[in-house]
Design a protein around this motif. Structure first.
Motif, PDB file in Angstrom:
ATOM      1  N   ASP A 197       0.829  -1.253  -0.183  1.00  0.00           N
ATOM      2  CA  ASP A 197       0.072  -0.128  -0.011  1.00  0.00           C
ATOM      3  C   ASP A 197       0.928   0.972  -0.055  1.00  0.00           C
ATOM      4  OD1 ASP A 197      -2.352  -1.495   0.119  1.00  0.00           O
ATOM      5  OD2 ASP A 197      -2.420  -1.620   2.366  1.00  0.00           O
ATOM      6  N   VAL A 198       1.929   1.226   0.945  1.00  0.00           N
ATOM      7  CA  VAL A 198       2.718   2.577   0.521  1.00  0.00           C
ATOM      8  C   VAL A 198       3.589   2.529  -0.293  1.00  0.00           C
ATOM      9  CG1 VAL A 198       5.035   3.442   1.821  1.00  0.00           C
ATOM     10  CG2 VAL A 198       3.252   2.108   3.187  1.00  0.00           C
ATOM     11  N   ARG A 200       2.166   1.721  -3.645  1.00  0.00           N
ATOM     12  CA  ARG A 200       1.249   2.069  -4.679  1.00  0.00           C
ATOM     13  C   ARG A 200       1.086   3.624  -4.229  1.00  0.00           C
ATOM     14  NH1 ARG A 200      -1.149  -3.050  -3.676  1.00  0.00           N
ATOM     15  NH2 ARG A 200      -2.354  -2.201  -2.100  1.00  0.00           N
ATOM     16  N   LEU A 201       0.866   4.082  -2.845  1.00  0.00           N
ATOM     17  CA  LEU A 201       0.713   5.471  -2.581  1.00  0.00           C
ATOM     18  C   LEU A 201       1.747   6.231  -2.890  1.00  0.00           C
ATOM     19  CD1 LEU A 201      -0.862   7.609  -1.149  1.00  0.00           C
ATOM     20  CD2 LEU A 201       0.094   6.987   0.914  1.00  0.00           C
ATOM     21  N   GLY A 202       2.976   5.810  -2.723  1.00  0.00           N
ATOM     22  CA  GLY A 202       4.126   6.509  -3.112  1.00  0.00           C
ATOM     23  C   GLY A 202       4.307   6.602  -4.601  1.00  0.00           C
ATOM     24  N   GLU A 203       4.016   5.580  -5.408  1.00  0.00           N
ATOM     25  CA  GLU A 203       3.914   5.701  -7.051  1.00  0.00           C
ATOM     26  C   GLU A 203       3.057   6.941  -7.415  1.00  0.00           C
ATOM     27  OE1 GLU A 203       3.206   2.022  -8.471  1.00  0.00           O
ATOM     28  OE2 GLU A 203       5.391   1.028  -7.791  1.00  0.00           O
ATOM     29  N   SER A 204       1.870   6.838  -6.759  1.00  0.00           N
ATOM     30  CA  SER A 204       0.886   7.812  -7.084  1.00  0.00           C
ATOM     31  C   SER A 204       1.122   9.179  -6.650  1.00  0.00           C
ATOM     32  CB  SER A 204      -0.589   7.826  -6.282  1.00  0.00           C
ATOM     33  OG  SER A 204      -0.949   6.354  -6.741  1.00  0.00           O
ATOM     34  N   LEU A 205       1.966   9.350  -5.524  1.00  0.00           N
ATOM     35  CA  LEU A 205       2.385  10.649  -5.041  1.00  0.00           C
ATOM     36  C   LEU A 205       3.491  10.945  -5.934  1.00  0.00           C
ATOM     37  CD1 LEU A 205       2.539  10.358  -1.218  1.00  0.00           C
ATOM     38  CD2 LEU A 205       0.947  11.638  -2.654  1.00  0.00           C
ATOM     39  N   LEU A 206       4.458  10.279  -6.622  1.00  0.00           N
ATOM     40  CA  LEU A 206       5.750  10.503  -7.535  1.00  0.00           C
ATOM     41  C   LEU A 206       4.990  11.104  -8.605  1.00  0.00           C
ATOM     42  CD1 LEU A 206       8.091   7.672  -6.692  1.00  0.00           C
ATOM     43  CD2 LEU A 206       8.391  10.153  -6.234  1.00  0.00           C
ATOM     44  N   LEU A 207       3.938  10.480  -9.191  1.00  0.00           N
ATOM     45  CA  LEU A 207       3.074  10.859 -10.537  1.00  0.00           C
ATOM     46  C   LEU A 207       2.765  12.016 -10.248  1.00  0.00           C
ATOM     47  CD1 LEU A 207       1.321   7.828 -11.737  1.00  0.00           C
ATOM     48  CD2 LEU A 207       3.434   8.817 -12.713  1.00  0.00           C
ATOM     49  N   VAL A 208       2.080  12.640  -9.196  1.00  0.00           N
ATOM     50  CA  VAL A 208       1.479  13.751  -8.891  1.00  0.00           C
ATOM     51  C   VAL A 208       2.658  14.930  -8.910  1.00  0.00           C
ATOM     52  CG1 VAL A 208       0.183  15.338  -7.329  1.00  0.00           C
ATOM     53  CG2 VAL A 208      -0.616  13.087  -7.780  1.00  0.00           C
TER      54      VAL A 208
END
Length: 388
Positions: A197-198, A200-208
């Motif tokens: 989960d961390v 996946r969240l980190g990848e989303s934050l990196l995209l943003v």
């Protein structure tokens, strides 16, 4: 109709009206002077050769009187005809002279205005708001107008400089925390004890975070592109296009887009780094707004006094009424405002300001099969051929 022509026509009209009135007055005076006079044409008696005298109502008296009246009528008719003809010719000649004098006088009067216009045109074409008209003529309406224009240029220059400084400073201040955020997220994702989960969240934050960084870079490029390029160095647009296409080959392969190169010599001058950003934005836009197994055509060529860069791609149909809006900042086609992989919405805006800073133009046209054809025209520079 120009002011000079209107002034000349007005002068000619005044001369025509005044000349017509003068001719009418002269005509009436001459007509009155040649009118029938009883004491002159019908006297009580007529003396011939100081010897014979004919009283009124004699036969010979009436013959002589009739002859005098005939002569007087012919003389009056010819004289009035000459007054009309010669007077009309003189009035027309005076009207032409008034037009010519009005034209010359208007040119003399408007000469300071022509100087002001030429300076204003040079300022508008160069986008150099530091230049001033600096009119040194007498204190009249023209000097007052130029003073107001110079004041307006000063205010515009301060406004644009302030805007550019604000965007540059804001972009710099925003880039630092974004870099820190990217580093912290990347470290957190790479930790051995990081859960799925961390990650996946980190990848989303990196995209943003990446999207925000592209947005800031785009704002900086936009402010830099709005400044006119004064130090123009020759280079070949073909070299820039080849370099950009080599760099974009990986992304094109990832999106399954086939690139076709039709690159001929295209010598121009300017800031090669900015033009590289222009070509890069066009190529990236054509790849990201394409469909799988799509195609991309990049063409460079020289035409007369211009060099052209043409980027065409397949893709979704683009309505003609949306063509102009795609060059506005933060505008995207088909309402696509969420997908960060398609950019920040500044790409084509940057293309336009960079082209205009180099004295060029950008034209976009929808393709019947779908997609866009974007043509960038820049001034040719023969000096770039020597460097090739």
């Amino acid at each position: 109709m120009s002011i000079r022509l209107r002034f000349a026509v007005a002068c000619a009209g005044v001369v025509l009206v005044l000349g017509g009135l003068a001719l009418t007055g002269v005509y009436l005076v001459v007509q009155q002077s040649l009118a029938y006079r009883t004491g002159l044409i019908t006297p009580n008696y007529i003396v011939v050769d100081n010897q014979r005298s004919f009283n009124r109502y004699d036969d010979l008296y009436e013959v002589a009187r009739d002859r005098v009246m005939q002569v007087q009528a012919v003389y009056k008719r010819d004289t009035l005809a000459n007054v009309r003809t010669v007077g009309a010719l003189l009035v027309l000649a005076a009207t032409g002279g008034g037009f010519g004098l009005g034209w010359r006088a208007a040119g003399w009067v408007l000469r300071p205005v022509a100087t002001v216009t030429e300076t204003a045109r040079r300022v508008a074409q160069s986008h150099d708001l530091t230049e001033r008209i600096g009119y040194e003529g007498p204190k009249d309406e023209v000097r007052e107008l130029t003073g107001i224009f110079d004041t307006m240029l000063g205010r515009l220059a301060r406004s644009f400089d302030g805007q550019r400084r604000f965007v540059a400073n804001a972009s710099h201040e925003l880039r630092t925390p974004l870099t820190i955020n990217r580093t912290l997220v990347d470290v957190a994702v790479r930790r051995p004890d990081a859960t799925d989960d961390v990650k996946r969240l980190g990848e989303s934050l990196l995209l943003v975070n990446a999207r925000h960084e592209r947005l800031i870079d785009g704002l900086l490029a936009l402010t830099e592109g709005e400044q006119t390029v004064l130090d123009r160095r020759p280079f070949d647009l073909t070299d820039v296009a080849e370099h950009v296409l080599d760099q974009a080959a990986g992304e094109a392969a990832e999106h399954e887009v086939v690139i076709h190169r039709l690159l001929d010599a295209a010598p121009t001058a300017g800031e090669a780094v900015l033009v590289e950003r222009l070509v890069q934005n066009l190529v990236e836009n054509a790849i990201r707004h394409n469909h799988p197994k799509g195609e991309l055509w990049v063409t460079t060529r020289q035409r007369s006094e211009q060099v052209e860069l043409v980027v065409a791609n397949t893709g979704l149909q683009v309505p003609s009424y949306e063509i102009e809006t795609i060059f506005e900042p933060f505008r995207r086609l088909h309402g696509d405002r969420l997908r960060s992989d398609r950019g920040s919405g500044l790409g084509l805006s940057i293309v336009r300001v960079i082209a205009e800073a180099h004295g060029g133009t950008v034209i976009a046209r929808p393709r019947e099969e779908g997609g866009l054809t974007i043509t960038v025209e820049l001034p040719v520079s023969l000096g770039a051929v020597d460097l090739a």
